[in-house]
Design a protein around this motif. Sequence first.
Motif, PDB file in Angstrom:
ATOM      1  N   SER A   1       0.775  -1.189  -0.152  1.00 44.59           N
ATOM      2  CA  SER A   1      -0.020  -0.040  -0.150  1.00 44.59           C
ATOM      3  C   SER A   1       0.866   1.302  -0.155  1.00 44.59           C
ATOM      4  O   SER A   1       2.094   1.263   0.406  1.00 44.59           O
ATOM      5  CB  SER A   1      -0.950  -0.096   1.222  1.00 44.59           C
ATOM      6  N   VAL A   2       0.391   2.203  -0.363  1.00 46.63           N
ATOM      7  CA  VAL A   2       1.022   3.498  -0.312  1.00 46.63           C
ATOM      8  C   VAL A   2       1.286   3.798   1.119  1.00 46.63           C
ATOM      9  O   VAL A   2       2.310   4.571   1.391  1.00 46.63           O
ATOM     10  CB  VAL A   2       0.143   4.731  -1.069  1.00 46.63           C
ATOM     11  N   ALA A   3       0.516   3.382   2.073  1.00 44.58           N
ATOM     12  CA  ALA A   3       0.894   3.874   3.451  1.00 44.58           C
ATOM     13  C   ALA A   3       2.379   3.091   3.819  1.00 44.58           C
ATOM     14  O   ALA A   3       2.971   3.609   4.533  1.00 44.58           O
ATOM     15  CB  ALA A   3      -0.280   3.492   4.460  1.00 44.58           C
TER      16      ALA A   3
ATOM     17  N   PHE B   1       9.798   4.622   3.745  1.00 44.61           N
ATOM     18  CA  PHE B   1      10.494   5.801   3.457  1.00 44.61           C
ATOM     19  C   PHE B   1      10.835   6.373   5.030  1.00 44.61           C
ATOM     20  O   PHE B   1      12.038   7.117   5.150  1.00 44.61           O
ATOM     21  CB  PHE B   1       9.795   6.878   2.769  1.00 44.61           C
ATOM     22  N   ALA B   2       9.954   6.444   5.860  1.00 41.90           N
ATOM     23  CA  ALA B   2      10.180   7.115   7.027  1.00 41.90           C
ATOM     24  C   ALA B   2      11.397   6.482   7.546  1.00 41.90           C
ATOM     25  O   ALA B   2      12.242   7.163   8.310  1.00 41.90           O
ATOM     26  CB  ALA B   2       8.903   7.255   7.907  1.00 41.90           C
ATOM     27  N   GLY B   3      11.355   5.037   7.797  1.00 45.02           N
ATOM     28  CA  GLY B   3      12.380   4.352   8.200  1.00 45.02           C
ATOM     29  C   GLY B   3      13.878   4.385   7.508  1.00 45.02           C
ATOM     30  O   GLY B   3      14.686   4.910   8.196  1.00 45.02           O
ATOM     31  N   LYS B   4      13.726   4.190   6.212  1.00 42.05           N
ATOM     32  CA  LYS B   4      15.110   4.144   5.539  1.00 42.05           C
ATOM     33  C   LYS B   4      15.756   5.531   5.226  1.00 42.05           C
ATOM     34  O   LYS B   4      16.813   5.437   4.989  1.00 42.05           O
ATOM     35  CB  LYS B   4      14.901   3.004   4.524  1.00 42.05           C
ATOM     36  N   THR B   5      14.924   6.392   5.032  1.00 40.20           N
ATOM     37  CA  THR B   5      15.404   7.751   4.653  1.00 40.20           C
ATOM     38  C   THR B   5      15.121   8.799   5.892  1.00 40.20           C
ATOM     39  O   THR B   5      16.090   9.360   6.321  1.00 40.20           O
ATOM     40  CB  THR B   5      14.893   7.944   3.541  1.00 40.20           C
TER      41      THR B   5
ATOM     42  N   TRP C   1       0.788  12.682  -7.978  1.00 35.51           N
ATOM     43  CA  TRP C   1       0.306  12.439  -6.815  1.00 35.51           C
ATOM     44  C   TRP C   1       1.748  12.385  -5.853  1.00 35.51           C
ATOM     45  O   TRP C   1       1.955  13.139  -4.816  1.00 35.51           O
ATOM     46  CB  TRP C   1      -0.160  10.820  -6.460  1.00 35.51           C
ATOM     47  N   THR C   2       2.677  11.903  -6.497  1.00 41.69           N
ATOM     48  CA  THR C   2       4.127  11.752  -5.778  1.00 41.69           C
ATOM     49  C   THR C   2       4.750  13.130  -5.581  1.00 41.69           C
ATOM     50  O   THR C   2       5.354  13.387  -4.395  1.00 41.69           O
ATOM     51  CB  THR C   2       5.193  10.763  -6.448  1.00 41.69           C
ATOM     52  N   GLU C   3       4.570  14.025  -6.642  1.00 43.11           N
ATOM     53  CA  GLU C   3       5.229  15.370  -6.415  1.00 43.11           C
ATOM     54  C   GLU C   3       4.363  16.117  -5.179  1.00 43.11           C
ATOM     55  O   GLU C   3       4.874  16.897  -4.493  1.00 43.11           O
ATOM     56  CB  GLU C   3       4.849  16.240  -7.668  1.00 43.11           C
ATOM     57  N   GLY C   4       2.860  15.932  -5.204  1.00 37.90           N
ATOM     58  CA  GLY C   4       2.135  16.521  -4.147  1.00 37.90           C
ATOM     59  C   GLY C   4       2.492  15.881  -2.961  1.00 37.90           C
ATOM     60  O   GLY C   4       2.898  16.808  -1.596  1.00 37.90           O
ATOM     61  N   GLU C   5       2.945  14.792  -2.830  1.00 37.61           N
ATOM     62  CA  GLU C   5       3.161  14.210  -1.468  1.00 37.61           C
ATOM     63  C   GLU C   5       4.574  14.912  -0.756  1.00 37.61           C
ATOM     64  O   GLU C   5       4.930  15.258   0.318  1.00 37.61           O
ATOM     65  CB  GLU C   5       3.445  12.747  -1.375  1.00 37.61           C
ATOM     66  N   ALA C   6       5.541  14.974  -1.902  1.00 39.95           N
ATOM     67  CA  ALA C   6       6.904  15.747  -1.746  1.00 39.95           C
ATOM     68  C   ALA C   6       6.543  16.958  -1.145  1.00 39.95           C
ATOM     69  O   ALA C   6       7.324  17.252  -0.161  1.00 39.95           O
ATOM     70  CB  ALA C   6       7.730  15.514  -2.829  1.00 39.95           C
ATOM     71  N   SER C   7       5.601  17.746  -1.991  1.00 35.82           N
ATOM     72  CA  SER C   7       5.540  19.167  -1.520  1.00 35.82           C
ATOM     73  C   SER C   7       4.948  19.104  -0.390  1.00 35.82           C
ATOM     74  O   SER C   7       5.348  20.117   0.650  1.00 35.82           O
ATOM     75  CB  SER C   7       4.547  19.894  -2.379  1.00 35.82           C
ATOM     76  N   ALA C   8       3.904  18.326   0.123  1.00 37.15           N
ATOM     77  CA  ALA C   8       3.369  18.581   1.591  1.00 37.15           C
ATOM     78  C   ALA C   8       4.147  18.031   2.719  1.00 37.15           C
ATOM     79  O   ALA C   8       4.205  18.685   3.591  1.00 37.15           O
ATOM     80  CB  ALA C   8       2.129  17.365   1.390  1.00 37.15           C
TER      81      ALA C   8
END
Lengths: 334, 334
Positions: free
Chosen positions: A175-177, A183-187, A294-301
């Motif tokens: 899932s996206v979650a 990403f929260a863990g590895k980066t 969507w990915t660009e939006g997540e990165a901006s948020a």
Amino acid sequence: MTVLSHPVQPILARTRQQLLPVLSAAIDRLDGPLRHMCGYQLGLLELDGTPTGRLDGKLLRPAFTLLCADATGARTADVLPAAAAVELLHNACLVHDDVMDRDLLRRHRPTVWAHFGIGEAILAGDALIGLAFEVLADREHPAARAALSHLAVTLRQLGQGQERDLRASAETEVSVADCLATFAGKTGSLFGCACRFGALFGPAGAEAERFDRFGTDLGIAFQLADDLLDIWSDTAVTGKPASDLRARRKSAPVVYALAASSELRDIYATDAEFDDATTARVIALIEATGARAWTEGEASARTRAAWGEIDGLALDPAARGELAQLAAAILEAG
Amino acid sequence: MTVLSHPVQPILARTRQQLLPVLSAAIDRLDGPLRHMCGYQLGLLELDGTPTGRLDGKLLRPAFTLLCADATGARTADVLPAAAAVELLHNACLVHDDVMDRDLLRRHRPTVWAHFGIGEAILAGDALIGLAFEVLADREHPAARAALSHLAVTLRQLGQGQERDLRASAETEVSVADCLATFAGKTGSLFGCACRFGALFGPAGAEAERFDRFGTDLGIAFQLADDLLDIWSDTAVTGKPASDLRARRKSAPVVYALAASSELRDIYATDAEFDDATTARVIALIEATGARAWTEGEASARTRAAWGEIDGLALDPAARGELAQLAAAILEAG
């Protein structure tokens, strides 16, 4: 990853200059092949063991440590061991990740395991973990124990993230979650640790948690930007044309798109290697799902959330400006 | 390794009881497969993830920590995190060593990599390293930073020792000095750390170095005894009949004998697996060189040197007696 934009080159050059003696001294604690492998990984040594006089890698994480220190009024001398520890831990992960992923090249050179063998590379990664703690523990400072404790927490979080990533590559349903937690863990965790350490050893020590959240969000945004770059970039610059995509890594756009496109799921259900035509078709399908936007939006948020954490603090304006430049550059460059 | 003699069973049972909650809490910091693998490695979980309510392993290293604490008047509560850290680091090494050696069984159960895969096992080892530092860093104590610093040094020494060992298995010429240096790294350093930690958190903190040398020498003697046991023991008890010998590991008696017997060197120069007849012949050749007597003599000398380090100190007599019992038992049992 591409070359970072011009304005941040002086920041990274300064970081490189400051870290070179600290990391050289760190590998000199080791003997024989362990010293050789760890020095090679950091770019301090050639494959044949000759000193290079340089450090490899972009040194983004220690650059954030040093800029957060400047922004909060911590002394560079106090945070340098912490900046070095962050870079050592990052390289430990790279050495072990390369074994797990069987990647043959890193920074255009053979990976440690590819040249020295898997067993030796496992030990080189372990030695880099040890050096990270050793360098950090050597500095007597009231914040040292808290920093060591947090470095251990970060190592755990990095492992949890990498473990999720390893499983994601084998699983069909991600899932996206899950992807964002990876990403929260590895980066995110190590970017968070890097920024936390910048504040921890100075007068803003009490705000270290905020800087951690700043770095964590920025790290996630950076990973999202890196995923975008793998698919939608000038491959001549990155030197790895959609290599993550071809390796079927579950990047954020891929995970988002798989949930939306049955044709894409059918392609991923086959075992065949992605040839150029399939790769182009896969990219077109991903884009058609809106995964790129969507990915660009997540990165901006995430980037906005990052700045929201520290915007209210009184920071040195010049350092704050450089921090903004570096953050913008890593999001452009991935 | 065999079952330890009766008089030390209460010491080890006490250690087990004291460590069980600390190590259970440690693995509960992890989630998912990392928690599963690390709990499994420690014996806290079955292969299917069911809690066992027990800890595996003999827990020799933390037993030394706790006895050295008792002997020097340190409080058990102050040293328990350090004892747990030592056991966690030991298990991290086991998990990674099993990957390197491709060993399939440990404590009569599948090794972590054999069941969960190599990538997962690398991460499990990394997580156990992280937990060792995390558990140790959590305890606020004036000696905490020194302990963390030394745990990092120990991780480096363990890596140097294991790296020597890895190379020795590939090299034809290994000297007795190389072999002893390997033992100092891969076994002595962690026994030294275990004993150092016993003293470090109490009134004898200033004598911690002596306890480190005590443990280091004892660890080397233990490794020598273990090498003897592999070749000259009741295989029904150990469950591994000359398994190190058959795997052509460069144990101390083998290294000593290779230098003295050309027939033995010829056998080791072939690639064929050691069948039972060859194994018996190899053992006879090793014994004929005097390697057994030499190894026994080295073990005795190291044991005497160990006690020479702390014999002049005022120690609690009961704890001193238990320390002597445990030291004697590990040398008998290997």
